[in-house]
Scaffold this motif. Sequence first.
Motif, PDB file in Angstrom:
ATOM      1  N   THR A 106     144.508  67.837   1.557  1.00  0.00           N
ATOM      2  CA  THR A 106     145.276  68.598   0.569  1.00  0.00           C
ATOM      3  C   THR A 106     144.464  68.809  -0.713  1.00  0.00           C
ATOM      4  O   THR A 106     144.810  69.639  -1.537  1.00  0.00           O
ATOM      5  N   ARG A 107     143.399  68.028  -0.882  1.00  0.00           N
ATOM      6  CA  ARG A 107     142.541  68.208  -2.071  1.00  0.00           C
ATOM      7  C   ARG A 107     141.111  68.536  -1.647  1.00  0.00           C
ATOM      8  O   ARG A 107     140.150  68.028  -2.207  1.00  0.00           O
ATOM      9  N   PHE A 108     140.991  69.368  -0.612  1.00  0.00           N
ATOM     10  CA  PHE A 108     139.656  69.537  -0.020  1.00  0.00           C
ATOM     11  C   PHE A 108     138.606  70.010  -1.012  1.00  0.00           C
ATOM     12  O   PHE A 108     137.437  69.716  -0.875  1.00  0.00           O
ATOM     13  N   ASP A 109     139.052  70.705  -2.070  1.00  0.00           N
ATOM     14  CA  ASP A 109     138.092  71.203  -3.049  1.00  0.00           C
ATOM     15  C   ASP A 109     137.500  70.116  -3.945  1.00  0.00           C
ATOM     16  O   ASP A 109     136.488  70.339  -4.597  1.00  0.00           O
ATOM     17  N   ASP A 110     138.170  68.945  -3.959  1.00  0.00           N
ATOM     18  CA  ASP A 110     137.669  67.875  -4.824  1.00  0.00           C
ATOM     19  C   ASP A 110     136.364  67.260  -4.325  1.00  0.00           C
ATOM     20  O   ASP A 110     135.642  66.617  -5.080  1.00  0.00           O
ATOM     21  N   PHE A 111     136.112  67.426  -3.043  1.00  0.00           N
ATOM     22  CA  PHE A 111     134.936  66.762  -2.462  1.00  0.00           C
ATOM     23  C   PHE A 111     133.775  67.745  -2.426  1.00  0.00           C
ATOM     24  O   PHE A 111     133.797  68.706  -1.656  1.00  0.00           O
ATOM     25  N   THR A 112     132.765  67.518  -3.260  1.00  0.00           N
ATOM     26  CA  THR A 112     131.653  68.470  -3.231  1.00  0.00           C
ATOM     27  C   THR A 112     130.535  67.981  -2.316  1.00  0.00           C
ATOM     28  O   THR A 112     129.617  68.718  -2.025  1.00  0.00           O
ATOM     29  N   PHE A 113     130.624  66.711  -1.930  1.00  0.00           N
ATOM     30  CA  PHE A 113     129.681  66.273  -0.899  1.00  0.00           C
ATOM     31  C   PHE A 113     130.360  65.292   0.041  1.00  0.00           C
ATOM     32  O   PHE A 113     131.422  64.742  -0.267  1.00  0.00           O
ATOM     33  N   GLY A 114     129.768  65.098   1.203  1.00  0.00           N
ATOM     34  CA  GLY A 114     130.274  64.129   2.166  1.00  0.00           C
ATOM     35  C   GLY A 114     129.097  63.360   2.750  1.00  0.00           C
ATOM     36  O   GLY A 114     128.043  63.932   3.017  1.00  0.00           O
ATOM     37  N   ILE A 115     129.278  62.030   2.885  1.00  0.00           N
ATOM     38  CA  ILE A 115     128.229  61.210   3.510  1.00  0.00           C
ATOM     39  C   ILE A 115     128.806  60.603   4.788  1.00  0.00           C
ATOM     40  O   ILE A 115     129.838  59.924   4.750  1.00  0.00           O
ATOM     41  N   THR A 116     128.181  60.889   5.919  1.00  0.00           N
ATOM     42  CA  THR A 116     128.629  60.292   7.184  1.00  0.00           C
ATOM     43  C   THR A 116     127.407  59.851   7.993  1.00  0.00           C
ATOM     44  O   THR A 116     126.271  60.145   7.632  1.00  0.00           O
ATOM     45  N   LYS A 117     127.689  59.173   9.087  1.00  0.00           N
ATOM     46  CA  LYS A 117     126.595  58.684   9.937  1.00  0.00           C
ATOM     47  C   LYS A 117     126.127  59.767  10.899  1.00  0.00           C
ATOM     48  O   LYS A 117     126.930  60.493  11.469  1.00  0.00           O
ATOM     49  N   ALA A 118     124.822  59.803  11.113  1.00  0.00           N
ATOM     50  CA  ALA A 118     124.268  60.675  12.151  1.00  0.00           C
ATOM     51  C   ALA A 118     124.124  59.853  13.418  1.00  0.00           C
ATOM     52  O   ALA A 118     123.870  58.655  13.368  1.00  0.00           O
ATOM     53  N   ALA A 119     124.287  60.527  14.564  1.00  0.00           N
ATOM     54  CA  ALA A 119     124.028  59.831  15.818  1.00  0.00           C
ATOM     55  C   ALA A 119     122.559  59.944  16.196  1.00  0.00           C
ATOM     56  O   ALA A 119     122.093  59.281  17.123  1.00  0.00           O
ATOM     57  N   GLY A 120     121.843  60.781  15.489  1.00  0.00           N
ATOM     58  CA  GLY A 120     120.427  60.931  15.761  1.00  0.00           C
ATOM     59  C   GLY A 120     119.910  62.243  15.209  1.00  0.00           C
ATOM     60  O   GLY A 120     120.657  63.007  14.593  1.00  0.00           O
ATOM     61  N   VAL A 121     118.609  62.467  15.385  1.00  0.00           N
ATOM     62  CA  VAL A 121     118.035  63.771  15.064  1.00  0.00           C
ATOM     63  C   VAL A 121     117.080  64.165  16.183  1.00  0.00           C
ATOM     64  O   VAL A 121     116.624  63.315  16.951  1.00  0.00           O
ATOM     65  N   ILE A 122     116.798  65.460  16.271  1.00  0.00           N
ATOM     66  CA  ILE A 122     115.834  65.956  17.256  1.00  0.00           C
ATOM     67  C   ILE A 122     114.615  66.484  16.504  1.00  0.00           C
ATOM     68  O   ILE A 122     114.718  67.426  15.711  1.00  0.00           O
ATOM     69  N   ALA A 123     113.477  65.852  16.773  1.00  0.00           N
ATOM     70  CA  ALA A 123     112.259  66.217  16.049  1.00  0.00           C
ATOM     71  C   ALA A 123     111.805  67.634  16.392  1.00  0.00           C
ATOM     72  O   ALA A 123     111.448  68.419  15.516  1.00  0.00           O
ATOM     73  N   GLU A 124     111.842  67.977  17.675  1.00  0.00           N
ATOM     74  CA  GLU A 124     111.330  69.271  18.155  1.00  0.00           C
ATOM     75  C   GLU A 124     111.912  70.461  17.404  1.00  0.00           C
ATOM     76  O   GLU A 124     111.252  71.476  17.206  1.00  0.00           O
ATOM     77  N   THR A 125     113.185  70.320  16.996  1.00  0.00           N
ATOM     78  CA  THR A 125     113.878  71.475  16.440  1.00  0.00           C
ATOM     79  C   THR A 125     114.404  71.256  15.017  1.00  0.00           C
ATOM     80  O   THR A 125     114.991  72.165  14.447  1.00  0.00           O
TER      81      THR A 125
END
Lengths: 205, 471, 257
Positions: A106-125
């Motif tokens: 209901t206050r979605f505009d209040d959040f200008t950033f979000g920090i969450t966990k990544a499950a991984g990254v792909i180097a190739e791309t």
Amino acid sequence: MSDDRSEIFSRIKGALEPLPERTPLPDYARDLPLCTVHPDFPNAWELFAHKSKQVNGTPLKGLAELAKWLIADGQTHGYCDPALVDKVRALPEFNGITLETEFDRTRFDDFTFGITKAAGVIAETGTLILKDQSTSSRLGALAPWVHAAIVDEADVYPDVRTAIENFGDDPSIIWATGPSKTADVEGILIEGVHGPGIQIVCLDA
Amino acid sequence: MTPKSFQQIDKFARDLPKEVRATVYDGSKSTSEKRYDSIWRDYPETADVLRETAGKVKQHTLEHLDQYLEQAEKSLTAAGAKVHFASTGDRANEIALKLMQERGVKKMVKSKSMVTEETHLVPYLEKAGIECVETDLGEFIVQIDHDHPSHIVKPIMHKNRRQIAKSFEREGLGDYNDDPETITRRARVHLRKKYFEADCGVTGANFVSAESGRMVLITNEGNARFCMAATKLHIAIIGIEKLVPRDQDLSLFLNLIGRSGTGQQLTVYQQFINGPKTPGQPDGPEEMHVIFVDNKRTEVLASECKEILRCIRCGACLNVCPIYRQASGHAYRSVYPGPVGAVLSPLLAGDKFPELADLPKASSLCGACNEVCPVNIPIPDLLLCLRDKGKREGAKNASAGTPPMGMYAMMASQPSAWKAAMRLGYAVNITPQAMMNVVPAAQAWTSVRQLPKWRGGKFRDWMGEHDKDAK
Amino acid sequence: MNTLDRQVPASKSIQLMATCLCDAFFDDVAKATVQVLEWAGCNVEFPEGQTCCGQPAFNAGDWKASRQVVRHVMDVFQGEKPVVVPSGSCAAMGFHGALLEFEKEPDLPQVKQLASRTWELTDYLVNGLGIEKIPGKVSARVSFHRSCHSRGTCTGPSAVKLLSSIEGIELLPFGEQEQCCGFGGAFSVSFPNISKKMGELKIEHVLADNPDILASVDMGCLLHLGGIIDKSGREIPRKHVAQIIRDALVEAGEIKE
Ligand code: SF4
């Protein structure tokens, strides 16, 4: 409805039945689709960082770097995964930044950033991998202008194929390669359409 | 001088406003160039092997579709999704509406999906009182303009920023401003509210892995993610030809589709979904429903043109096509324009094939489409097959402007008549009718071009002399 | 695109398919083809009964009419000798198109037999005879239009190889080189507006370099492009690759004019 099902299957069988022979599944080399055209890097993370920058992603090393980036960008109020928040708050660099651990839609505009966990990254791309089981809030990772995903060194996959082999049993996996973008208007590239305008991947080194 | 037009697509191209033609031409040309650069940069040795392999994987899948469809159904069910089948577009719409009504859905948000364009899902749901919002920026603009997409990847290829700015102004989305960034930001703000108000998200899918049931959704904007983060019900409407055998095969297709469509190594977002949200996840659908749609695909599978079902809707063949570049997508009068559409649309029309039988004629058979197609579909061969079908079925609009061939075939299989006509033409320096084929054709030729001097028989004379000399 | 395995021919005895366009308009192209083949040591046979390859009806969608013509072609070109054609599109009709329209016909094996010995001229010179270099000199800046029927065949590279081996020839790269010129057989008369636009675009790109010669291996493309150029009153010489090769050979004194 079951009628539709049997009708479709019988039509498929009817269409295929007259074929004198059927194309076999080609046996192709595992690395056929692998893209190897890039400079050499000392490790997979560096290749990831290189590829990520090519698509305007923002790779960072260490949570302190992330804090500095947020402050320099004027970010002061955001969402943080409850499982990460203690570790983040413990860093002096995060002083002056307000973190909430629940994404209130209901206050979605209040959040200008979000920090969450990544499950991984792909180097190739230069791709970030999010999995539902390790993402604390789909919205927290999507709605704010800036999204920072925290990745462990162990979860840097070399290529697309390896990342696919590590899907596991998650019902919803998302790959994000750079920030959200469009070129719908006259082919002009604009970032930040519905998803994050800035996509940070932060290596928790 | 403007030549007379015989064919609807030629007429459409002739009458297309200059501005639109320029927009379409520039957009498709630059996208083609990006494709070319990225694919040959990244696969200098293997680009064509990759395309051919991907084509074989799809062809294999189609030729074992019953097995893979059943496997996908099992995998999806095991992962917690509910699977439905719809033999026609109408049935798909009915199933979707029923699911929504049972759950009291009032508003839905939707990401781009070509199959729902085929089934006319949105007007159908709107009639039943459900508010539908297209969330892909291009599709959103198409929706507010009551227009149709003119391209399968870039729906508003035919519009420029000034037209879009006017539409936004009309819809109360701010004062006139044609800066693309401002347009995009305004859409972001407007659509964000829509996501949060909606009870249901509707998507298509680019691929479905039979092995895991994972459907793959590919977007650049992130709108499909939002549809699946803000709503509680996910309905995916998917053509039965979207299957691939295994998850690992996706490494081929994902690497090809972004490069082919837009020149990106990977499209920004790839979502792999085979069920509702995971327990403990606060956001996202509690139910996932997959509707597999036939809508004449099985007829195509039974036809001589089944290869067209390999299509992964990348849009590369449209961008490279010289006819598309001149005529734009609306010329094709159907959901699928360009080379892929010239094959697929008449086939999907079923009984109405004759109405679209002119589409396969709209090609110089240059083969550029086949050369760029990531699944190596022999589009020119399929166009030719459909021309033969149009002729056999006596489709009038297909034959318009094409000289009749009976006389030609007779002459060309009777050498003495042929040679006489050649010499006669030389004597009077006109093209014998049987050669260039009757009046309208000759007129159509000369309204655009001159003919060189007729020299019929001259080579034969020389060759005769030459052979004598040799002896 | 040539899906059949081609046998590299043992003998240099060939049958010439001159094409209907050369029969009607471009006798010098057919003549040059004979001269070049004979220089290369070939014994050229010209079957008198030949007419057309069947492509006009094939592309127009009248496969029945086209098969009638192809059957005539099979009658005229019998035996084992390679059939050499100074046209990428007529050659492709022989080794690809005909196979499509005969897929369900009883005489498919004969069509295949003919297909497997059908060669486009420059492809035959390079890959059939192993010629790499043309002696002689032609001082010209040449725009080579790779006609579309040569896509995915050996014709494009072969023609470029032969042209660039000639002393004095400068091959000019031009914009959108891969795009079609807009001929397309019956397409050029049933879609005159689009065809014209495509042709004009090609010409614009070609003329930007101000070449001495516009060259191709397909007289169909040159008939169309040349027709637009002539109608516009501009001037630019068009030549078939065979004619350029012949000119080089004459200059070198290898053959007489
Ligand atoms: S036919 Fe091929 S090139 Fe055209 S949209 Fe489909 S996959 Fe892409």
